[in-house]
Structures are given as structure tokens and as C-alpha cells.
Design an enzyme around this catalytic site. Structure first.
Site, PDB file in Angstrom:
ATOM      1  N   ARG A  68       0.806  -1.208  -0.147  1.00 32.25           N
ATOM      2  CA  ARG A  68      -0.196   0.189   0.030  1.00 32.25           C
ATOM      3  C   ARG A  68       0.544   1.419  -0.011  1.00 32.25           C
ATOM      4  O   ARG A  68       0.446   2.161  -0.125  1.00 32.25           O
ATOM      5  CB  ARG A  68      -1.059   0.328   1.186  1.00 32.25           C
ATOM      6  CG  ARG A  68      -1.720   1.070   1.564  1.00 32.25           C
ATOM      7  CD  ARG A  68      -3.071   0.646   2.519  1.00 32.25           C
ATOM      8  NE  ARG A  68      -2.574  -0.027   3.222  1.00 32.25           N
ATOM      9  CZ  ARG A  68      -2.527   0.365   4.527  1.00 32.25           C
ATOM     10  NH1 ARG A  68      -2.363   1.920   4.206  1.00 32.25           N
ATOM     11  NH2 ARG A  68      -2.314  -0.480   5.449  1.00 32.25           N
ATOM     12  N   TYR A 121     -17.082  21.206 -10.578  1.00 37.32           N
ATOM     13  CA  TYR A 121     -17.613  19.396 -11.260  1.00 37.32           C
ATOM     14  C   TYR A 121     -18.967  18.449 -10.654  1.00 37.32           C
ATOM     15  O   TYR A 121     -18.497  18.691  -8.922  1.00 37.32           O
ATOM     16  CB  TYR A 121     -16.820  18.518 -11.450  1.00 37.32           C
ATOM     17  CG  TYR A 121     -16.642  17.203 -11.924  1.00 37.32           C
ATOM     18  CD1 TYR A 121     -17.465  16.207 -12.742  1.00 37.32           C
ATOM     19  CD2 TYR A 121     -16.196  15.953 -10.421  1.00 37.32           C
ATOM     20  CE1 TYR A 121     -17.835  15.357 -12.918  1.00 37.32           C
ATOM     21  CE2 TYR A 121     -16.806  14.805 -10.234  1.00 37.32           C
ATOM     22  CZ  TYR A 121     -17.248  14.398 -12.147  1.00 37.32           C
ATOM     23  OH  TYR A 121     -17.042  12.405 -12.577  1.00 37.32           O
ATOM     24  N   ASP A 193      -8.603  21.295  -9.923  1.00 35.73           N
ATOM     25  CA  ASP A 193      -9.011  20.586 -10.782  1.00 35.73           C
ATOM     26  C   ASP A 193      -8.776  21.096 -12.035  1.00 35.73           C
ATOM     27  O   ASP A 193      -9.464  21.293 -12.889  1.00 35.73           O
ATOM     28  CB  ASP A 193     -10.707  19.901 -10.588  1.00 35.73           C
ATOM     29  CG  ASP A 193     -11.320  18.896 -11.061  1.00 35.73           C
ATOM     30  OD1 ASP A 193      -9.837  18.565 -12.163  1.00 35.73           O
ATOM     31  OD2 ASP A 193     -11.470  18.258 -11.045  1.00 35.73           O
ATOM     32  N   LYS A 218      -9.826  10.422 -17.483  1.00 31.98           N
ATOM     33  CA  LYS A 218      -9.571  11.045 -18.785  1.00 31.98           C
ATOM     34  C   LYS A 218      -8.432  10.813 -19.698  1.00 31.98           C
ATOM     35  O   LYS A 218      -8.315  10.135 -20.287  1.00 31.98           O
ATOM     36  CB  LYS A 218     -10.285  12.308 -18.075  1.00 31.98           C
ATOM     37  CG  LYS A 218     -11.216  12.753 -17.206  1.00 31.98           C
ATOM     38  CD  LYS A 218     -12.579  12.340 -17.975  1.00 31.98           C
ATOM     39  CE  LYS A 218     -13.350  12.273 -17.005  1.00 31.98           C
ATOM     40  NZ  LYS A 218     -14.249  13.509 -15.362  1.00 31.98           N
TER      41      LYS A 218
HETATM   42  C1  LIG Z   1     -14.574  12.845 -14.687  1.00 33.03           C
HETATM   43  C2  LIG Z   1     -14.601  14.084 -13.712  1.00 33.03           C
HETATM   44  C3  LIG Z   1     -14.095  14.302 -12.419  1.00 33.03           C
HETATM   45  C4  LIG Z   1     -14.183  12.465 -11.889  1.00 33.03           C
HETATM   46  O1  LIG Z   1     -13.111  11.540 -12.151  1.00 33.03           O
HETATM   47  P1  LIG Z   1     -13.132   9.968 -12.053  1.00 33.03           P
HETATM   48  O2  LIG Z   1     -11.928   9.617 -12.553  1.00 33.03           O
HETATM   49  O3  LIG Z   1     -14.708   9.654 -12.953  1.00 33.03           O
HETATM   50  O4  LIG Z   1     -13.985   9.842 -10.686  1.00 33.03           O
HETATM   51  C5  LIG Z   1     -13.386  15.128 -11.391  1.00 33.03           C
HETATM   52  N1  LIG Z   1     -13.129  16.351 -12.051  1.00 33.03           N
HETATM   53  C6  LIG Z   1     -13.151  16.462 -13.740  1.00 33.03           C
HETATM   54  C7  LIG Z   1     -13.088  18.239 -14.322  1.00 33.03           C
HETATM   55  C8  LIG Z   1     -14.136  15.979 -14.127  1.00 33.03           C
HETATM   56  O5  LIG Z   1     -13.991  15.708 -15.483  1.00 33.03           O
END
Ligand SMILES: *Cc1c(COP(=O)(O)O)cnc(C)c1O
Length: 404
Positions: A68, A121, A193, A218
Site C-alpha cells: 500500500r 464538477y 481541478d 480522462k
Molecule cells: C470526470 C471528472 C472528475 C472525476 O473523475 P473520476 O475518475 O470519474 O472519478 C473530476 N473532475 C472533473 C473535471 C472530471 O471531468
């Protein structure tokens, strides 16, 4: 010695320092000499790590101590991402959302106040209004266009400002330097973010942002086959993130890390295509009679264009459009007619996507008022001529249904 081997560093190496972004993406965090010359870091599966003797065990004297806490696979991706972000270190989490929540838990607790952008988000918002509130943290949402005006929202107990630019779905840009200046003067931690731009197109730490978060699900992964999150931090924020992560007992499986690392190596070239194709499609869509306007900060007509141009060095393939008013059944016919654009959440993979959206019900600091149905698209790596043809026939179907 080849370029590749010179650029290889172990966990403490400032990998690729001084090199271009694409070079860092390809070379940082790999050490083929350690793995019999194999280009990629192997997938190491393991929990228990055996110590050679009693003395080393009781003094925790080992490069790896427990699954971990990290292994060569996780370390390789962390080193690569640290080089790309230009921060002091990176923590990997099981999803983008867990990266957001871990980072927020690291910087605020009971009795504290945080400022979060109104265009954030939505699941980030759900966390702030839910678990974070239950733990005694109060959230105030702010207008993404607030800039230095954010100073007026700061209270004695404000611990953090959480940014996301451009806004999720609605694509408002934010004046990151102005907000960071206000935060720095008051010792407030800033988080962003940065999933849309990735550190290829926007480098938060270079603008003084303490914590840079990505949903690696993404663009880093890029193939719609992994969930992973990344938190990059500078200075004292890194220790806070690491200890919170460790306290929560989070870990990411080595197969997912290896897939994310595999995606990362082609990030720069994929993003270059997403940018080019995305802009071409945005311009094409803006000229369509069915479209009222396109929300894409790289378009000169976009209200956020000046800020985007000043601070960012590129645009990814995700943007939105507002259609001219049509009945919902015509919108449904448009979506159902699409053959290349898939309908589904997430984005950043090689494939094009389209979804309807509406921010009206959950904005609190600003109002989402638009003249027609809103559509978010992700432009993938297909031929743009085919994507245009697909949209063209879907618009034709939409007009047919609208005409009744
Ligand atoms: C998709 C997304 C997230 C969350 O990501 P996951 O891997 O689906 O938990 C956070 N911030 C933004 C801007 C996103 O598009």
C-alpha cells in the site's frame, strides 16, 4: 549514453528537468536499466515485502516497505507525473473524485470554511454539501468570473480555495493568478481541478497553485479503460496530502497504474490532435444554423478567451454548445441519430462523445440561463470529415422532428 538512459531517474530524480513537456512525458519515471532493459516499468503485484534481516525490518530500512505504501509500478508513474506537473510530488488515488475529496480532506477540517467555484464538477459539489458539511466544513460557492473580488468572501476561518477552469460543462474561465494572489497574501491553500487542460496545456504550480488535481481517467489514461486520480502538490501541502491519503488507506492496483502510465506516454501527441480537431469542430459547429453559440475558451469569440490565451498553452477536445430552441423530442432525435458520437459520461478517451446537460438546478452563486438545449461534446481521434457528416445527418433528423 543514449538520451533515454541519461534521462532515467529513480524515485528522487528531478526527472527530465529543463526538457520539453513531450520529452518528459516520454522519458520521466522510466529506468530500463533497473528492469533488464525493458522499456516499460513492470507491473509489480504485491502486498508483503520481505526484509533481508531483523535489523532492517525494525528500522524500516528498505526502498519498499509494504504494497500500500508503493512499489516500482506506482513510483514510476508518480515520478513521471511529478516531472510533468513541476511540483514536489504526486499521490495516486483510485479515481478523479477520490483525488478531489482526499485533497479537500487534507486542507480543511471541523470549523473551517472553504471557497469552491460555482462551476465545479458536480460530484465535487456533492462532497462539499454532503460529507464535508457533516464533518463541520462550511462551503461558499463563488462566481467563476470573480477574480480578485474573491477577497470579499474570505473569512478568518477560510482555509482553502478550490478552482476548476474552464468550468465543468459550462466552460467559464477563471483568473487564476488574481485568485492565487489573494490566497497567498492570507496563507490560504489553493487547489485546482486541472482535468480539462492537463499539465500539458496549463501548469497550475507555475501559477502558485498549491495542489493540482486530475481525473487521470480522462486524458492521462486516454482509452476509457481505467479509473485513476492524481494529486500533485508543492511545499507543505504535499505532506498534508500524503498523510491524509495514508490515513484513508487508499491504494491503486498496479494493473490500473500500468494502463495509466501507458496512456501517459502518448498524452502530448493525443492532446495535440484533440486540440486541432476540437477547434476545427468548434468553428464548424459555431457556423451551423442549428447552433446558437459554442462554449470553447480557445475561440476568439468566447468570453474567457483573453484569460485562456494569457495563461494556457492549449485546449483539449471537450467543449459545449447551446442549440437554438427546439422541442425536447427534436433534441432526443438528434442524439439518437448520432452514430460516431457515443452517448455516455466521462471523456478524454480516443472516441467522440456527446451528452445533454443542464446546470440550472444546482448553481447557487450564479444563474445558468441559456437560450436553448445545451450539449457537451468530446472530440476524439476520428477523421473530422466523418464527425461533421455524423453531426450533419443528426441535425437534419433534429430539424425534421422539430418541424413535426
Ligand atoms: C470526470 C471528472 C472528475 C472525476 O473523475 P473520476 O475518475 O470519474 O472519478 C473530476 N473532475 C472533473 C473535471 C472530471 O471531468
Amino acid at each position: 549514453m543514449s538520451d533515454a538512459s541519461r534521462d532515467d531517474h529513480g524515485p528522487d530524480g528531478a526527472s527530465g528537468e529543463g526538457r520539453g513537456t513531450a520529452t518528459k512525458i516520454v522519458h520521466a519515471g522510466r529506468d530500463p536499466r533497473r528492469f533488464d532493459g525493458f522499456v516499460n516499468t513492470p507491473v509489480v503485484r504485491g502486498s508483503t515485502v520481505l526484509y533481508p534481516n531483523y535489523d532492517d525490518l525494525i528500522h524500516h530500512r528498505a526502498r519498499y516497505t509494504y504494497g500500500r505504501h508503493g512499489n516500482p509500478t506506482s513510483e514510476s508513474l508518480q515520478v513521471a507525473l511529478t516531472a510533468l506537473e513541476g511540483g514536489d510530488g504526486v499521490v495516486l488515488t483510485p479515481s478523479g473524485l477520490s483525488a478531489v475529496t482526499t485533497a479537500l480532506l487534507a486542507v480543511a477540517g471541523s470549523g473551517d470554511h472553504v471557497l469552491v467555484v460555482d462551476s465545479v464538477y458536480r460530484p465535487t459539489r456533492n462532497f462539499c454539501d454532503g460529507l464535508f458539511a457533516r464533518l463541520g466544513v462550511e462551503t461558499t460557492y463563488y462566481d467563476p468570473l470573480i477574480g480578485a473580488g474573491i477577497a470579499a468572501l474570505i473569512r478568518p476561518n477560510t482555509k482553502a480555495i478550490f478552482l476548476e477552469a474552464p468550468g465543468s460543462q459550462s466552460f467559464e474561465m477563471q483568473d487564476v493568478p488574481a485568485i492565487v494572489a489573494v490566497a497567498k497574501a492570507r496563507g490560504i491553500t489553493t487547489l485546482i481541478d486541472n482535468t480539462w487542460a492537463t499539465p500539458v496545456f496549463f501548469k497550475p504550480h507555475a501559477f502558485g497553485v498549491d495542489i493540482s488535481i486530475q481525473s487521470g481517467t480522462k486524458y492521462i489514461c486516454g482509452h476509457a479503460d481505467v479509473s485513476i486520480g492524481t494529486i500533485s502538490a508543492i511545499g507543505s501541502a504535499l505532506g498534508k496530502v500524503r498523510s491524509t491519503y495514508s490515513a484513508l488507506g487508499m491504494t491503486v492496483g498496479p494493473d490500473d497504474i500500468a494502463l495509466a502510465a501507458r496512456g501517459l506516454r502518448t498524452l502530448a501527441v493525443r492532446l495535440a490532435h484533440h486540440q486541432k480537431a476540437g477547434l476545427e469542430m468548434a468553428e464548424w459547429l459555431a457556423a451551423r444554423p442549428e447552433v446558437s453559440r459554442v462554449l470553447h475558451p480557445a475561440l476568439p469569440s468566447d468570453p474567457g478567451h483573453a484569460i485562456w490565451k494569457r495563461d494556457f498553452c492549449g485546449a483539449s477536445g471537450l467543449f459545449s454548445l447551446i442549440l437554438k430552441p427546439v422541442p425536447e423530442k427534436a433534441v432526443a432525435a438528434f442524439f439518437d441519430a448520432l452514430t460516431l458520437f457515443g452517448m455516455g459520461y466521462s471523456w478524454g478517451g480516443y472516441e467522440s462523445l456527446a451528452i445533454p446537460f443542464d446546470c440550472k438546478d444546482y448553481r447557487t452563486a450564479t444563474r445558468w440561463e441559456v437560450e436553448g438545449p445545451a450539449v457537451r461534446v468530446h472530440i476524439g481521434l476520428e477523421d473530422t470529415a466523418d464527425l461533421k457528416a455524423d453531426l450533419d445527418q443528426a441535425f437534419a433528423r433534429m430539424r425534421e422532428v422539430a418541424a413535426g
